[in-house]
Scaffold this active site. Structure first.
Site, PDB file in Angstrom:
ATOM      1  N   SER A  58      62.349  -8.502   6.740  1.00  0.00           N
ATOM      2  CA  SER A  58      62.958  -8.898   5.376  1.00  0.00           C
ATOM      3  C   SER A  58      64.303  -8.545   5.391  1.00  0.00           C
ATOM      4  O   SER A  58      64.826  -8.008   4.259  1.00  0.00           O
ATOM      5  CB  SER A  58      62.123  -8.389   4.178  1.00  0.00           C
ATOM      6  OG  SER A  58      60.736  -9.022   4.258  1.00  0.00           O
ATOM      7  N   HIS A  59      65.143  -8.513   6.415  1.00  0.00           N
ATOM      8  CA  HIS A  59      66.509  -8.281   6.589  1.00  0.00           C
ATOM      9  C   HIS A  59      67.414  -9.597   6.699  1.00  0.00           C
ATOM     10  O   HIS A  59      68.261  -9.312   7.688  1.00  0.00           O
ATOM     11  CB  HIS A  59      66.768  -7.223   7.452  1.00  0.00           C
ATOM     12  CG  HIS A  59      65.908  -5.985   7.188  1.00  0.00           C
ATOM     13  ND1 HIS A  59      65.634  -5.000   8.346  1.00  0.00           N
ATOM     14  CD2 HIS A  59      65.404  -5.424   6.152  1.00  0.00           C
ATOM     15  CE1 HIS A  59      65.300  -3.951   7.893  1.00  0.00           C
ATOM     16  NE2 HIS A  59      64.683  -4.122   6.396  1.00  0.00           N
ATOM     17  N   TYR A  60      67.116 -10.335   6.010  1.00  0.00           N
ATOM     18  CA  TYR A  60      67.982 -11.803   6.103  1.00  0.00           C
ATOM     19  C   TYR A  60      69.390 -11.553   5.878  1.00  0.00           C
ATOM     20  O   TYR A  60      69.894 -10.991   4.912  1.00  0.00           O
ATOM     21  CB  TYR A  60      67.291 -12.749   5.383  1.00  0.00           C
ATOM     22  CG  TYR A  60      65.868 -12.665   4.884  1.00  0.00           C
ATOM     23  CD1 TYR A  60      64.998 -12.451   5.871  1.00  0.00           C
ATOM     24  CD2 TYR A  60      65.450 -12.560   3.335  1.00  0.00           C
ATOM     25  CE1 TYR A  60      63.697 -12.181   5.494  1.00  0.00           C
ATOM     26  CE2 TYR A  60      64.197 -12.345   3.150  1.00  0.00           C
ATOM     27  CZ  TYR A  60      63.259 -12.210   4.146  1.00  0.00           C
ATOM     28  OH  TYR A  60      62.014 -11.751   3.735  1.00  0.00           O
ATOM     29  N   HIS A  79      65.420  -9.267  11.428  1.00  0.00           N
ATOM     30  CA  HIS A  79      64.849  -8.117  12.221  1.00  0.00           C
ATOM     31  C   HIS A  79      63.520  -8.508  12.287  1.00  0.00           C
ATOM     32  O   HIS A  79      62.543  -8.365  11.231  1.00  0.00           O
ATOM     33  CB  HIS A  79      65.108  -6.978  11.733  1.00  0.00           C
ATOM     34  CG  HIS A  79      66.398  -6.297  11.618  1.00  0.00           C
ATOM     35  ND1 HIS A  79      67.174  -5.387  10.795  1.00  0.00           N
ATOM     36  CD2 HIS A  79      67.574  -6.863  12.561  1.00  0.00           C
ATOM     37  CE1 HIS A  79      68.279  -5.074  11.066  1.00  0.00           C
ATOM     38  NE2 HIS A  79      68.683  -6.251  12.138  1.00  0.00           N
TER      39      HIS A  79
END
Length: 511
Positions: free
Chosen positions: A448-450, A297
């Site tokens: 930081s939503h890998y 995101h």
């Protein structure tokens, strides 16, 4: 080379998913469980202090990755990633939000059988405890799980003004924005208990570390999984300077995250044949989907100079969330707007200092762009090549432009008048779509939503089947954000808890 005892389960990675799995699997007293973690055992002091989470980035608790230069943005983007017991749940911003049900139902419709919203609901509920929290419906929210989640107890005045401004701008105020069934703005749930962070290690793992059947090894860098023909039989790791082989009579579970899990698979010869050959690894199982399908995101926002000093935060800097649609044509909410009490922006851009500004942060929740995780070399521990390819699909830029316009409308509402100084970024002169798109390419950060790099499904590009078993390899599963087959409209942490809870059931039932 040393040899460890034989285990029934070996879990690689003690982040959110690994902590859940180790705790749940070791509930069976006869099951021997080994949990391996590359990071340290003890938490850093700042982890407990909610507003201090930005200071954890770049510390020993962070792998501190960076993307390759992004072709559409012209800059590399920092990618923080948790390292140590609790993983990213120990360094993140403590938002605990489910995505809207439309995202999970799309998973099931695309072939991820058993992963729709209704399928996941029991596992969402199992992880959380909202006893006594007003406005939380026990039919859809958990009341006896390990995680005590709730909205901010001590509310920041800027967040209160922001929520009022969103309502003035025509948006709906909802009582439970975190449930996965609502659109609008509201107070999000946070992993903060009595003023302190509650991460996965504190909620799940540390209370059971004394179980005799649970063995936790920290400082253990896993080099590869071991294969005997088409079956996984254990793992090889390095700890205290020596190489150790741990044997597994049952199943190995990779829970090293959307970067670590595909990295271990590829180092083991499981992945895209041509890529493995290029980095000097003999391909064993040709799985082209390993490391592909990466989504994240992207973030940007409208940054304001404050008309008066912004009080210091006591929570996570972003207590109010908005989940909206970029336009009537989208099937579900695809934008996230958050009121942030700091002037958040790409590090090199000018703007107000701490206490002198705030941000209406815009996040793209349902990106079309997809990227890759690849090995730079065949050496274990070498930083991987991370290419999320932000905004490579023009539809993502268009949605974010819509988000910036909505954020501006809210930022101009009367409820924020006492806080609002001048618009620092992108600035009042930046008005048309192309100007806003250029700003988005420059003011680019990661949420930081890998996820998505070992996605579940039934097609040939899927890495794991709906039971999370690696295709073509027995005794090996993946359970973390990497298995998510498509994006969700929220921070990923709450969903990872649910994925891990369901994975524990699948493992124990031998499904």
């Amino acid at each position: 080379m040393g040899s460890a005892s034989e285990f029934d389960y070996i879990v690689v990675g003690a982040g959110t998913a690994g902590c859940v799995l180790a705790a749940r699997l070791s509930e069976e007293s006869g099951a021997r469980v080994l949990l391996l973690e590359a990071g340290g055992r003890e938490p850093l002091e700042a982890m407990a202090v909610p507003p201090a989470w930005p200071t954890l980035l770049g510390t020993a608790a962070d792998w501190a990755d960076t993307t390759v230069p992004q072709t559409t943005a012209g800059l590399a983007v920092p990618w923080p990633r948790g390292r140590g017991l609790g993983g990213s749940s120990s360094i993140n911003a403590m938002n605990f939000l489910r995505g809207h049900r439309s995202g999970y139902d799309a998973w099931a419709a695309a072939g991820a059988t058993g992963w729709g919203y209704d399928d996941l609901l029991p596992y969402f509920k199992r992880s959380e405890n909202l006893t006594g929290v007003p406005g939380r419906d026990p039919a859809v929210r958990g009341m006896d799980g390990p995680l005590r989640v709730a909205p901010a107890a001590e509310r920041h005045p800027l967040a209160e003004a922001g929520l009022a401004a969103a309502v003035q701008a025509g948006h709906t105020e909802v009582r439970d924005i975190a449930c996965g069934l609502a659109e609008g703005f509201g107070w999000g749930d946070l992993n903060i208990v009595d003023g302190r962070r509650q991460d996965a290690a504190a909620a799940y793992l540390r209370p059971v570390l004394d179980r005799p059947n649970l063995h936790v090894v920290t400082g253990a860098l896993v080099h590869r999984v071991l294969l005997d023909g088409d079956r996984c039989t254990g793992v090889e790791y390095v700890a205290d300077g020596g190489t150790v082989v741990a044997h597994c009579a049952g199943e190995v579970v990779l829970s090293a995250g959307a970067v670590g899990s595909p990295q271990v698979l590829m180092l083991s010869g499981i992945g895209p044949r041509d890529h493995l050959a290029r980095v000097g690894i003999d391909p064993v199982v040709d799985l082209p989907g390993v490391g592909a399908g990466l989504w994240d995101h992207p973030l940007s926002g409208i940054v304001y100079r404050a008309a008066r000093p912004v009080p210091p935060a006591v929570n996570n800097h972003g207590e109010v969330q908005g989940l909206i649609r970029s336009g009537p044509q989208v099937a579900g909410p695809d934008l996230h707007i958050q009121f942030v009490d700091v002037p958040l922006r790409e590090d090199s851009l000018p703007g107000p200092g701490m206490g002198q500004g705030y941000t209406l942060m815009v996040g793209l929740m349902m990106p079309f762009s997809r990227g890759t995780v690849r090995l730079a070399t065949g050496t274990p521990g070498a930083p991987p090549l991370l290419d999320p390819r932000y905004y490579s699909d023009r539809r993502d830029l268009d949605a974010m432009v819509s988000g910036l316009r909505t954020a501006r409308e809210i930022g101009d509402a009367p409820a924020l008048a006492d806080w609002r100084g001048e618009e620092a970024l992108p600035g009042p002169a930046v008005r048309d779509d192309e100007q806003l798109a250029a700003y988005l390419r420059r003011n680019l950060r990661s949420y930081s939503h890998y996820a998505g790099t070992c996605r579940t499904g039934t097609d040939e590009a899927a890495v794991v089947d709906p039971a999370l078993r690696v295709r073509g390899v027995g005794g090996l599963r993946v359970a973390d954000a990497s298995v998510m087959p498509a994006s969700i409209s929220a921070n990923t942490n709450a969903t990872v808890y649910a994925v891990a809870e369901r994975a524990a059931d699948l493992l124990r039932s031998r499904t």
